[in-house]
Enzyme design. Sequence first.
Site, short mmCIF file in Angstrom:
data_model
loop_
_atom_site.label_atom_id
_atom_site.label_comp_id
_atom_site.label_asym_id
_atom_site.label_seq_id
_atom_site.Cartn_x
_atom_site.Cartn_y
_atom_site.Cartn_z
N TYR A 124 0.81 -1.21 0.00
CA TYR A 124 0.00 0.00 0.00
C TYR A 124 0.84 1.27 0.00
O TYR A 124 0.31 2.37 0.08
CB TYR A 124 -0.94 0.01 1.20
CG TYR A 124 -2.08 -1.00 1.12
CD1 TYR A 124 -2.18 -1.89 0.06
CD2 TYR A 124 -3.05 -1.05 2.10
CE1 TYR A 124 -3.20 -2.81 -0.01
CE2 TYR A 124 -4.09 -1.97 2.05
CZ TYR A 124 -4.16 -2.85 0.99
OH TYR A 124 -5.18 -3.77 0.93
N LYS A 173 4.19 -14.20 5.25
CA LYS A 173 4.38 -15.08 4.10
C LYS A 173 5.87 -15.20 3.81
O LYS A 173 6.31 -15.19 2.66
CB LYS A 173 3.61 -14.54 2.88
CG LYS A 173 3.42 -15.56 1.76
CD LYS A 173 2.57 -16.75 2.16
CE LYS A 173 2.41 -17.73 1.00
NZ LYS A 173 1.69 -18.96 1.40
N ASP A 206 -1.98 -17.68 4.94
CA ASP A 206 -3.08 -18.50 4.43
C ASP A 206 -3.52 -19.52 5.47
O ASP A 206 -4.72 -19.76 5.66
CB ASP A 206 -2.71 -19.16 3.10
CG ASP A 206 -1.30 -19.71 3.07
OD1 ASP A 206 -0.39 -19.05 3.60
OD2 ASP A 206 -1.09 -20.79 2.48
#
Length: 337
Positions: A124, A173, A206
């Site tokens: 972002y 991640k 996830d």
Amino acid sequence: MHVVTLIKGDGIGPSIMDEAVKIIDASGVKIQWEEAYAGLAAFEQFGTPLPDETMASIDKTRLVFKGPLTTVVGASGFRSINVALRQKYELYANVRPAKNWPGVKTRYDNVDIVIVRENTEGLYAGLEHYLTPKKDIAESLAVVTRTGSQRVIDYAFKYAQDNHRKKVTVCHKANILKFTQGLFLDVARETAARYPDIQFDEKIIDAACMHMVMDPSQFDVIVCTNMFGDILSDLTAGLVGGLGLIPGANIGNDAALFEAVHGSAPDITGKNLANPTAVIMAGVMMLDHIGEHEAAAKIKAAVEKVVNEGKFVTPDLNPQSKCGTIEMGNAIVEAMK
């Protein structure tokens, strides 16, 4: 006397903000509201969605209470007013608590999760461009710095400590994005070592989502980078009844912004239907932030009483209710007496 920049916002913003201000004033806390404009209303009045007058007010007060804003299509220089404010005032920690309300029927009865999201970096940061003149290949750059990671992870652990929370989970991640996510994870591990009384856990993003919908009770405080936090905070909102109940805080070293995190809902503007709970609870977070704990506790107890009774609430909380935004605000004021 506290001075607060008040941005009522667009759509349902003015109606829910009026109720929140009424309730905060009724709590007995002394606040001088300095009204300013942003979003579509500001664009229509000043020709810009973020006027200089608004920025001057925030520069002075360093404290903002804000309703939902409509992103102005075609306003050059603004991807998002929220992002602009977060980056301008280095509001690096986005804090989104999600907790069950006994009066709101949901799938789970054991949710009490706080998402602490890095608020200024990551994907972002807005560093994106086309790689070809045909604009058929686009690239975005995710920025993760040690400084940015350290301050938000420190905030998460201090939040856990100050609020008697037992565990901080970093969601990442790093198994795939070994440099950006790896740096964030490394800083989290280093920071956890300085807080031996707080249990530390790490989950791949996830897998974290899967575990969250299977058993939310295993999460307490979660800290993560910007986009992952954006996604998780909406997921946790869904676990407890939706964005209409979820407040948000954006915290920096010398400035803070408190807001409802839902949209401006133009389809129900002016119909006295909007649920003011989220922005009222954002006001509670603001009062705690400025040390007005007694007023914050009084409002929180009154909101919980009204929502859990389910009588004087908006139809989204009780489809049988004929009560509107104003009536719900009045009921909360009455419950404080």
